[in-house]
Design an enzyme around this catalytic site. Structure first.
Site, PDB file in Angstrom:
ATOM      1  CG  ASP A   1     -11.349 -30.554-154.374  1.00 13.41           C
ATOM      2  OD1 ASP A   1     -12.361 -31.267-154.538  1.00 13.41           O
ATOM      3  OD2 ASP A   1     -10.636 -30.146-155.309  1.00 13.41           O
ATOM      4  CB  ILE A   2      -6.757 -33.727-154.910  1.00 11.91           C
ATOM      5  CG1 ILE A   2      -6.616 -34.651-153.690  1.00 11.91           C
ATOM      6  CG2 ILE A   2      -5.454 -33.734-155.730  1.00 11.91           C
ATOM      7  CD1 ILE A   2      -6.350 -36.104-154.038  1.00 11.91           C
TER       8      ILE A   2
ATOM      9  CD  GLU B   1     -11.810 -34.233-157.501  1.00 12.72           C
ATOM     10  OE1 GLU B   1     -12.059 -33.219-158.155  1.00 12.72           O
ATOM     11  OE2 GLU B   1     -12.307 -35.349-157.749  1.00 12.72           O
TER      12      GLU B   1
END
Length: 333
Positions: A211-212, A254
């Site tokens: 996950d960004i 994301e």
């Protein structure tokens, strides 16, 4: 050389035609063609080359027999016989390879071959590849052989073109258009296949969920175009780190997943290399340089897992722990 049939009575083996009708995808079809060609026109080597339009090159996609030019070899169009056949859309015979100045002919001769013949694969005037055969003998191919190969190429071109279109449509349906990674639909297909191999053949695999960090803040501060550029650059960096055998997917937004085949005992270090590579990158957007980090959740398939969702949920739990513990972390469960 066995006697060739007359121009009006070219026949193909029933087994070959039946096998083609049962082929499941383009790769299987190409392999079948390269396997059967030497049986139809006596040869010591057969291959299928397909064009790579953006690069203006040809790639050997399927091969049977002599491997003087190996499968997956990239050949230039300029300076090769196969490239000339591809460009001019005209069959060529070379019955004395030792005298040829063409790069591919030289390679074939170095590998022991002395004759070769190439025919274009074309549909509606568009050439997309070639059929190639080679022989250890000098002067192996005569005009009647050329007629046969050209007829086979013309027949197969329609078949291959249809399969190539299907492959393109399938790839488009399984690819995220922004990042050009595989999508969630593809993850389900590939993940379930890997899980089946685990249950049947005990072939292990691992999952890295990514996950960004604080991605919403990037969209809020710089705009959604900047967010899109971050996703594109991030995906490019990850592809440079992971191995060709790994599978990279965008889940949406994301969130991304990597499936790693095999019993990788250092999977945590592998995930850390990915996390570090992303931390080291930056995205230039207009006048701003955007830095990002990622959180990773890592797990491997367990003996008690009864479906892919078990692996997915465990990776998700590990990712949640990375976020809870400050982000820009890798957690393994």
């Amino acid at each position: 050389m066995s006697a060739s049939p007359s121009y009006e009575s070219i026949c193909l083996p029933i087994k070959f035609m039946n096998a083609l009708s049962r082929s499941q995808d383009l790769n299987e079809t190409l392999n079948l063609i390269s396997y059967w060609l030497p049986k139809i026109i006596e040869s010591d080597r057969a291959s299928v080359c397909l064009g790579n339009r953006p690069d203006e090159t040809l790639e050997v996609y399927a091969l049977f027999g002599n491997n003087a030019i190996k499968a997956k070899t990239i050949l230039p169009i300029h300076g090769t016989m196969v490239g000339r056949v591809y460009q001019n859309k005209t069959l060529e015979i070379q019955n004395n390879l030792r005298k040829s100045e063409d790069l591919d002919c030289k390679k074939l001769h170095q590998g022991g071959l002395n004759s070769c013949m190439d025919a274009p694969l074309q549909k509606l005037g568009n050439c997309f590849g070639t059929l190639n055969i080679g022989s250890l003998s000098d002067s192996a191919y005569q005009p009647e052989d050329a007629v046969m190969l050209e007829c086979i190429a013309n027949w197969l071109a329609n078949y291959l073109h249809s399969q190539m279109e299907i492959s393109v449509q399938k790839k488009r349906a399984e690819t995220d258009p922004l990042t050009e990674t595989s999508n969630r639909r593809c993850l389900t297909t590939v993940g379930n296949e890997m899980f089946s191999r685990w249950k049947i053949k005990h072939q292990p695999f691992s999952m890295i969920m990514i996950d960004i960090d604080n991605f919403k803040r990037i969209n809020d501060c710089y705009g959604h175009n900047a967010g899109d550029q971050v996703l594109i650059n991030f995906s490019s960096v990850v592809r440079q780190v992971i191995r060709k055998s790994d599978h990279f997917f965008r889940m949406g937004g994301e969130e991304f997943v990597i499936l790693v085949e095999g019993n990788d005992k250092s999977i945590s270090k592998y995930a850390e290399r990915i996390r570090q590579a992303v931390e080291d990158m930056s995205v230039q957007y207009e006048q701003s340089k955007i830095k990002i980090t990622i959180s990773c959740g890592v797990t491997s398939v367990h003996r008690e897992d009864d479906k892919l969702e078990c692996v997915y949920c465990r990776a998700d739990q590990a990712l949640y722990q990375s976020k809870q513990n400050g982000r820009n972390l890798t957690t393994v469960i």
